[in-house]
Design a protein around this motif. Structure first.
Motif, PDB file in Angstrom:
ATOM      1  N   UNK A   1      17.415 -10.713 -17.086  1.00 30.68           N
ATOM      2  CA  UNK A   1      17.258 -12.426 -16.623  1.00 30.68           C
ATOM      3  C   UNK A   1      16.398 -12.808 -15.821  1.00 30.68           C
ATOM      4  N   UNK A   2      15.601 -11.908 -14.926  1.00 25.50           N
ATOM      5  CA  UNK A   2      14.711 -12.510 -14.055  1.00 25.50           C
ATOM      6  C   UNK A   2      13.441 -12.869 -14.678  1.00 25.50           C
ATOM      7  N   UNK A   3      13.340 -12.788 -16.080  1.00 31.18           N
ATOM      8  CA  UNK A   3      12.170 -13.088 -16.734  1.00 31.18           C
ATOM      9  C   UNK A   3      12.357 -14.088 -18.051  1.00 31.18           C
ATOM     10  N   UNK A   4      11.563 -15.052 -18.302  1.00 33.08           N
ATOM     11  CA  UNK A   4      11.929 -15.866 -19.309  1.00 33.08           C
ATOM     12  C   UNK A   4      10.675 -15.629 -20.421  1.00 33.08           C
ATOM     13  N   UNK A   5      11.121 -15.118 -21.541  1.00 36.32           N
ATOM     14  CA  UNK A   5       9.884 -14.665 -22.549  1.00 36.32           C
ATOM     15  C   UNK A   5      10.454 -15.233 -23.958  1.00 36.32           C
ATOM     16  N   UNK A   6       9.680 -14.737 -24.876  1.00 38.40           N
ATOM     17  CA  UNK A   6      10.124 -15.133 -26.176  1.00 38.40           C
ATOM     18  C   UNK A   6      11.425 -14.457 -26.638  1.00 38.40           C
ATOM     19  N   UNK A   7      12.305 -15.362 -27.421  1.00 35.91           N
ATOM     20  CA  UNK A   7      13.975 -15.080 -27.410  1.00 35.91           C
ATOM     21  C   UNK A   7      13.783 -14.081 -28.535  1.00 35.91           C
ATOM     22  N   UNK A   8      12.945 -13.878 -29.351  1.00 40.51           N
ATOM     23  CA  UNK A   8      13.316 -12.868 -30.580  1.00 40.51           C
ATOM     24  C   UNK A   8      13.485 -11.428 -29.930  1.00 40.51           C
ATOM     25  N   UNK A   9      12.631 -11.214 -28.625  1.00 44.02           N
ATOM     26  CA  UNK A   9      12.844  -9.833 -27.997  1.00 44.02           C
ATOM     27  C   UNK A   9      14.252  -9.577 -27.209  1.00 44.02           C
ATOM     28  N   UNK A  10      14.930 -10.646 -26.992  1.00 44.60           N
ATOM     29  CA  UNK A  10      16.222 -10.681 -26.207  1.00 44.60           C
ATOM     30  C   UNK A  10      17.258  -9.802 -27.023  1.00 44.60           C
ATOM     31  N   UNK A  11      17.784  -8.595 -26.225  1.00 41.78           N
ATOM     32  CA  UNK A  11      18.885  -7.897 -26.923  1.00 41.78           C
ATOM     33  C   UNK A  11      20.083  -8.731 -27.407  1.00 41.78           C
ATOM     34  N   UNK A  12      20.845  -8.093 -28.407  1.00 42.91           N
ATOM     35  CA  UNK A  12      21.996  -8.881 -28.585  1.00 42.91           C
ATOM     36  C   UNK A  12      23.087  -8.695 -27.831  1.00 42.91           C
ATOM     37  N   UNK A  13      23.757 -10.014 -27.394  1.00 41.10           N
ATOM     38  CA  UNK A  13      24.839  -9.869 -26.206  1.00 41.10           C
ATOM     39  C   UNK A  13      26.286  -9.716 -26.851  1.00 41.10           C
ATOM     40  N   UNK A  14      26.368 -10.411 -28.128  1.00 40.78           N
ATOM     41  CA  UNK A  14      27.598 -10.567 -28.880  1.00 40.78           C
ATOM     42  C   UNK A  14      27.212 -10.649 -30.346  1.00 40.78           C
ATOM     43  N   UNK A  15      28.049  -9.618 -30.813  1.00 39.88           N
ATOM     44  CA  UNK A  15      28.070  -9.614 -32.498  1.00 39.88           C
ATOM     45  C   UNK A  15      29.249 -10.055 -32.846  1.00 39.88           C
ATOM     46  N   UNK A  16      29.375 -11.095 -33.805  1.00 42.23           N
ATOM     47  CA  UNK A  16      30.603 -11.542 -34.176  1.00 42.23           C
ATOM     48  C   UNK A  16      31.255 -10.499 -35.207  1.00 42.23           C
TER      49      UNK A  16
END
Length: 551
Positions: free
Chosen positions: A130-145
């Protein structure tokens, strides 16, 4: 990690925009990531290619037509092949240069190490990521419905399956073969022009132009304690969401406001500010195809998105359904009302500057000569009928109307033609049918009241019919008590009332369900107007209090 491996990862890794550091006084400070010359050049080339490709997709039919109209299509094909080959070499070179520059940048390498760790340790080290702001496609999944317990959820209501049910009960009609070309044309228009006109925020160029504003808005939210999440929907779209937890800071913080933005709205710079100013916990999210969210904002994807957001709020964030307020602005009223229809025990629904049905708005802005085509596209692909969904929700509702709204009026800039009026009219006639039965006078009275240009003009109507507030409250309370102290719709209110009393009740209920702001469509809602919808059960408390005071 070897140099080759590092270089390969840096070529296909996300762009880094900002990173955060904590100052000696404990404040979060954002710092821009400084890309070196080769990386900056490579980014420009990649962005140019992506933007060009987004336009090329829609231009392919025109290109094909031009090729076959020219005298030597083979020569043109050879020219295009040479162009594509040259462009591919340029793109590959820019990617290599960008990767090499990143591999030599200590700040980027540090970011890459954190990002690599998340693959095996997420969410334990989410605070570091969370200390970095970057292209969101590389962000891990936090919640899978799909990880939610499906046994607890019944099949969701949608306008499509409700319409299918009604059609199943009526005689079937066979479509003529002559309708096939119209259907093909409607499909093409819906997936190109119509989608971009209805949801301009999904256009890649718009996202690129607004990227700086969105980044700054996101930074401002993170610096006051917001946490970013990636949610995976049932149709595998990734939804960009942000959450500000105020549960331990004030009383309003125990209630969560879920915001649903307009057709060119983003949580970074949208309606999230108003509930924040009131001290609520807030969960904002972006439509499919907006900023970090994937997909396209067709109704079914919109429904899956808000359904995922609701389940995330309840199952992951821990907010009970009756502690959630849904706030929909403009076209966001569609997803907000859909969620209210499917989660009927929410605390309240607030519909701000929204409409009853998108079809009248679409017809008013398109040539009359193509009206059948417009109807076909809207009803089959963008059936945003907010009133139909609202009428399947029986909880608290507050409708906010903008007096100078230039977007949702038919005709334009006409208070009487504000579609929020129709939304209120359909809500009241469904909840209190006896007040409107066997007469058009109640509809006329309500229309005249809502069309009155000033508060003074509306007050003249109130005085003319002699609205007795105490009597209206007593009648509503009596109706609820006769129903075993349960608010149930359609209500029997007004069944035994005379003509004058019905008129008084219509006006009184209109003032309870609707408020207004003297502004245009895009002006932020003032904090004073942000509140829960009217609770009819409050009439019983008022009646009891008056009785106690009398005794």
């Amino acid at each position: 990690m070897s140099l080759i491996s590092t270089l390969w990862k840096c070529i296909f890794s996300p762009r880094l925009y900002k990173f955060y550091e904590v100052s000696w006084v404990g404040r979060l400070i954002d710092k821009p990531y400084e890309a070196k010359g080769l990386e900056r050049w490579g980014d420009h080339v990649v962005i140019t290619f992506v933007t060009a490709w987004s336009f090329t997709i829609y231009a392919i039919p025109l290109i094909v037509i031009v090729l076959f109209r020219r005298g030597s299509p083979l020569a043109d094909a050879y020219t295009i092949t040479q162009f594509v080959t040259g462009a591919s070499i340029l793109l590959a070179t820019s990617l290599m240069a960008r990767g090499y520059s990143r591999a030599k940048n200590p700040t980027y390498l540090k970011f890459m190490k954190v990002l690599d760790k998340t693959k095996s340790h997420y969410p334990n080290i989410k605070q570091e990521l969370g200390k970095y702001d970057f292209e969101f496609w590389a962000w891990p999944i936090d919640f899978d419905v799909s990880s939610s317990d499906k046994s607890k959820y019944k099949r969701k209501l949608t306008l499509q399956n409700l319409d299918s049910s009604s059609r199943a009960m009526s005689p079937r009609r066979r479509d003529s073969i002559l309708t096939v070309p119209c259907k093909i044309l409607s499909y093409g228009i819906a997936h190109t022009v119509a989608l971009k006109l209805i949801y301009p925020g999904s256009i890649s160029l718009v996202n690129w132009i607004m990227s700086g504003m969105l980044l700054q808005g996101r930074i401002d939210l993170i610096k006051i304690g917001a946490e970013r999440f990636k949610l995976l929907t049932a149709d595998n779209n990734e939804i960009d969401a942000i959450f500000l937890d105020r549960r331990y800071k004030n009383t309003n913080g125990t209630t969560l406001v879920i915001t649903c933005e307009g057709n060119c709205g983003f949580y970074e710079i949208g309606i999230i500010t108003t509930p924040l100013n009131k001290g609520y916990s807030v969960l904002g999210w972006n439509h499919p195809g907006f900023e970090g969210s994937t997909g396209l904002p067709f109704p079914d994807q919109e429904e899956n998105a808000i359904d995922c957001v609701m389940k995330f709020a309840i199952n992951k964030l821990g907010f009970p359904e009756n502690k959630i307020i849904l706030n929909g602005w403009s076209i966001g009223g569609y997803t907000a009302s859909w969620a209210a229809m499917n989660y009927p025990y929410i605390h309240s629904l607030l519909l701000d500057a929204t409409f009853d049905d998108i079809l009248p708005l679409a017809l008013a802005r398109m040539p009359t000569s193509i009206e059948p085509l417009v109807r076909n596209v809207i009803r089959n692909y963008f059936n945003l009928n907010i009133s139909a969904q609202l009428n399947r929700y029986d909880g608290r509702v507050l409708i906010i109307r903008r007096t100078d709204d230039e977007m949702i009026c038919v005709p334009d800039n006409c208070l009487a033609g504000n579609r929020s009026n129709k939304l209120l009219e359909k809500l009241l006639s469904r909840r209190y049918p006896n007040l409107f039965a066997n007469s058009t006078d109640s509809f006329t009275l309500l229309s005249n009241f809502l069309a009155a240009p000033t508060y003074a003009a509306r007050q003249l109507i109130v005085d003319d019919i002699g609205v007795d507030q105490s009597r209206c409250i007593n009648l509503i309370a009596t109706d609820i008590l006769d129903n075993n102290s349960i608010v149930k719709y359609p209500s029997k209110l007004g069944r035994d009332c005379n003509y004058k009393t019905k008129q008084q009740l219509v006006i009184y209920l209109a003032t309870m369900y609707m408020d207004e702001q003297n502004s245009q469509h895009c002006i932020p809602l003032t904090s004073e107007l942000f509140r829960s919808g009217w609770d009819p059960m409050s009439t019983i408390k008022i009646t009891n209090k008056e009785t106690d005071d009398f005794c």
